[in-house]
Design a protein around this motif. Structure first.
Motif, PDB file in Angstrom:
ATOM      1  N   LEU A 263       7.088   7.266  -5.668  1.00  0.00           N
ATOM      2  CA  LEU A 263       5.720   8.001  -5.048  1.00  0.00           C
ATOM      3  C   LEU A 263       5.666   7.322  -3.315  1.00  0.00           C
ATOM      4  O   LEU A 263       5.622   7.757  -2.280  1.00  0.00           O
ATOM      5  N   LEU A 264       6.302   5.978  -3.169  1.00  0.00           N
ATOM      6  CA  LEU A 264       6.192   5.182  -1.851  1.00  0.00           C
ATOM      7  C   LEU A 264       7.730   5.913  -0.963  1.00  0.00           C
ATOM      8  O   LEU A 264       7.211   5.761   0.433  1.00  0.00           O
ATOM      9  N   SER A 265       8.294   6.701  -1.445  1.00  0.00           N
ATOM     10  CA  SER A 265       9.852   7.371  -0.330  1.00  0.00           C
ATOM     11  C   SER A 265       9.328   8.779  -0.515  1.00  0.00           C
ATOM     12  O   SER A 265       9.459   9.119   0.314  1.00  0.00           O
TER      13      SER A 265
ATOM     14  N   ASP B 148       1.265  -1.419   0.081  1.00  0.00           N
ATOM     15  CA  ASP B 148      -0.016   0.170  -0.300  1.00  0.00           C
ATOM     16  C   ASP B 148       0.821   1.252  -0.155  1.00  0.00           C
ATOM     17  O   ASP B 148       2.172   0.940   0.193  1.00  0.00           O
ATOM     18  N   TYR B 149       0.294   2.004  -0.998  1.00  0.00           N
ATOM     19  CA  TYR B 149       1.472   3.454  -0.733  1.00  0.00           C
ATOM     20  C   TYR B 149       1.233   3.687   0.297  1.00  0.00           C
ATOM     21  O   TYR B 149       2.210   5.001   0.270  1.00  0.00           O
ATOM     22  N   ASN B 150       0.490   4.283   1.276  1.00  0.00           N
ATOM     23  CA  ASN B 150       0.581   4.585   2.250  1.00  0.00           C
ATOM     24  C   ASN B 150       1.408   3.740   3.252  1.00  0.00           C
ATOM     25  O   ASN B 150       0.900   4.428   5.165  1.00  0.00           O
ATOM     26  N   CYS B 151       1.759   2.950   3.575  1.00  0.00           N
ATOM     27  CA  CYS B 151       2.253   2.388   4.078  1.00  0.00           C
ATOM     28  C   CYS B 151       3.426   1.896   4.626  1.00  0.00           C
ATOM     29  O   CYS B 151       4.396   1.912   3.925  1.00  0.00           O
ATOM     30  N   GLY B 152       3.613   2.651   6.604  1.00  0.00           N
ATOM     31  CA  GLY B 152       5.315   3.104   6.503  1.00  0.00           C
ATOM     32  C   GLY B 152       5.706   2.182   6.480  1.00  0.00           C
ATOM     33  O   GLY B 152       6.779   2.701   5.778  1.00  0.00           O
TER      34      GLY B 152
END
Length: 253
Positions: A166-168, A102-106
């Motif tokens: 996006l993820l970083s 998930d792109y909002n998963c830390g």
């Protein structure tokens, strides 16, 4: 003093064999005496409870692993070979490493670093990424953009660039941030906009959620490595061991 074995037999008769108990019921006095004996024994030997708990945990883990393996076997072709997954490693690798993210998963940020390290150190590894947006509307929007990126990038190279950007990045991932990352990665923005309206976007996310449901996944990151399901950001060393087990049956080949 009765042995623990005799106590266990009595407890079993009371707790898990109601038919037998009905056939020859204990009197209130007998039942009270049995309960007192069990209580006194457990108070005197509390380590028994730890042993019971450890054994229960062990059996539950075995049962969960068997359930996961059955689900992987049932869905293997879709898990490992679906054209809706994004391959960013060796397409002909001998072990397939599948990540649901998930792109909002830390934790997925750390997991991405682990994945990149594995790709660098293991040229035989096939890596498949599957969008699994479970953390709200922003995650769904970002995943929809990601699917559209995949649709115009069969090599996975631009997708990986987009994925890292996006993820970083900082802040909540949503459509605006995902579109900005896609533009920065060099995607065709007109086509991206068109592809986002395609039924393929919905079909991809539905496929991924169906797989996750079948395997009992409810968080990210989660992995399928060989026959094993691994839940959580377990770290590079543990992932490396799982890959070794999938490749040759042991942690280090």
């Amino acid at each position: 003093m009765p042995t623990f074995r005799s106590l266990a037999i009595v407890a079993l008769a009371l707790c898990v064999a109601p038919v037998a108990v009905r056939a020859q019921s204990f009197s209130d006095t007998q039942r009270g005496e049995i309960e007192r004996i069990i209580k006194d024994y457990l108070v005197a030997h509390p380590e028994v409870l730890e042993e019971m708990s450890a054994e229960l945990t062990k059996r539950q883990a075995v049962a969960e692993a068997e359930k996961h393996q059955a689900a992987v076997k049932k869905n293997a072709d879709v898990i490992f070979n679906s054209p809706r997954g994004v391959v960013v490693g060796n397409r002909d690798g001998d072990v397939t490493f599948v990540e649901f993210f998930d792109y909002n998963c830390g934790y997925c940020k750390h997991a991405m670093t682990d994945m990149l390290s594995l790709m660098k150190s293991d040229p035989k590894l096939k890596v498949v990424l599957k969008e699994f947006p479970v953390l709200g509307p922003g995650s769904v929007e970002a995943a929809q953009v990601a699917v559209a990126v995949r649709m115009q990038d069969p090599t996975g190279k631009k997708y990986l660039d987009f994925h890292q950007k996006l993820l970083s990045g900082r802040g909540q991932a949503d459509k605006a941030r995902a579109v900005a990352a896609a533009k920065e990665a060099g995607l065709d923005m007109a086509r991206l906009d068109k592809d986002m309206a395609s039924p393929e976007v919905r079909a991809t996310l539905e496929e991924n959620f169906k797989l996750a449901e079948d395997m009992g996944l409810n968080g990210t990151p989660s992995y399928v490595i060989g026959k094993q399901v691994v839940v959580g950001a377990v770290g590079l060393d543990n992932l490396t061991k799982k890959i070794g087990e999938a490749r040759c049956g042991k942690a280090t080949c």
